[in-house]
Design a protein around this motif. Structure first.
Motif, PDB file in Angstrom:
ATOM      1  N   GLN A  87       0.836  -1.196   0.000  1.00 52.93           N
ATOM      2  CA  GLN A  87       0.000   0.000   0.000  1.00 52.93           C
ATOM      3  C   GLN A  87       0.873   1.249   0.000  1.00 52.93           C
ATOM      4  O   GLN A  87       1.984   1.238   0.545  1.00 52.93           O
TER       5      GLN A  87
ATOM      6  N   CYS B 213       6.312   4.557  -0.387  1.00 54.31           N
ATOM      7  CA  CYS B 213       6.412   3.190   0.092  1.00 54.31           C
ATOM      8  C   CYS B 213       7.895   2.846   0.170  1.00 54.31           C
ATOM      9  O   CYS B 213       8.677   3.234  -0.703  1.00 54.31           O
TER      10      CYS B 213
ATOM     11  N   SER C 196       2.386  -2.912   5.330  1.00 55.41           N
ATOM     12  CA  SER C 196       1.388  -3.562   4.484  1.00 55.41           C
ATOM     13  C   SER C 196       1.840  -4.930   4.001  1.00 55.41           C
ATOM     14  O   SER C 196       1.025  -5.722   3.530  1.00 55.41           O
TER      15      SER C 196
END
Length: 258
Positions: A67, A95, A143
């Motif tokens: 994510q 990320c 994530s």
């Protein structure tokens, strides 16, 4: 540096694994030291059936669960093969990857390989490589977590606590990808797949001496679980679903969903 095809990219040394080729008066317990680091790509390719497929597809699978604005963990990163796969397949805003290993020799070489990957590709996810014990490492909200042939080297009584901490850190919609060598409850099945694994090693050039000495070195260090044990432990840690996605002989990988 000579190239090594597959998930390690072109920057990995091809030094052959001859660590157990000569008779040893006393076989020491296996350790991820400088000697192992030097031959690790060759060792793992010739010892773990399906390893390149698992590594590359962890990157592919991560594309579904990673994510934006989150951390991806590679716990027990060794030379960073999974980290490299994550960076090839995941391109999301804000990320980043955190790769963790407790072997100083592995961490040093991992940083070298990731630096070389940076030189070959543009716009890769940023990565931080940490030398640490994953049992004591505070986990940030994340994530995706990859435990690629790592849990089997952790003492059995410590595994549930680690998986519980990972579950607590995972964001909704995230995932843990867990790869492990398996043992089997059925004695005949366990023996057959063990024999086939030895045949795999022979086919990759390992001698009977090398196979026997490596087994002696690792049997007290690596303690595999059955697939059912993994499933029960993951559910006990708070995961809602466990989905095996790959098996080759007695090696498998599974996805655990929060």
């Amino acid at each position: 540096m000579p190239g090594f095809p597959g998930p390690f990219g072109r920057t990995v040394s091809k030094q052959p694994d001859r660590l157990f080729a000569q008779p040893l008066a006393q076989v020491p317990d296996f350790a991820f030291n400088e000697d192992v680091v030097r031959v690790f790509p060759d060792m793992i390719k010739r010892s773990v059936p399906g390893y390149p497929t698992i590594v590359e597809n962890i990157g592919v699978l991560a594309g579904k669960f990673a994510q934006p604005h989150s951390v991806l963990y590679d716990l027990g990163a060794s030379l960073g093969a999974v980290t490299q796969a994550l960076r090839r397949h995941v391109q999301l805003e804000d990320c980043r990857v955190i790769a963790v290993d407790n072997s100083a020799a592995m961490v040093e070489r991992c940083r070298e390989y990731l630096h070389a990957q940076d030189a070959m590709f543009q716009e890769l996810l940023p990565v931080e490589v940490i030398e640490a014990d994953i049992l004591a490492l505070p986990l940030q909200p994340c994530s995706l977590v990859a435990l690629n042939f790592t849990l089997q080297f952790i003492r059995p009584e410590q595994r549930l606590a680690l998986l519980s901490r990972i579950r607590e850190a995972l964001l909704p919609g995230g995932a843990l990808i867990l790869s492990e060598k398996l043992r089997f409850e059925d004695a005949e099945q366990h023996a057959l797949l063990g024999e086939l694994h030895i045949a795999f090693k022979r086919a990759n050039g390992y001698s009977e001496l090398e196979i026997a000495q490596k087994r002696s070195a690792i049997e007290k260090v690596m303690l595999p679980d059955s697939l059912e044990q993994h499933r029960e432990r993951l559910l006990a840690a708070g995961f809602s679903q466990v989905v095996p996605w790959f098996q080759c002989l007695n090696f498998a990988s599974m996805i655990a969903l929060p």
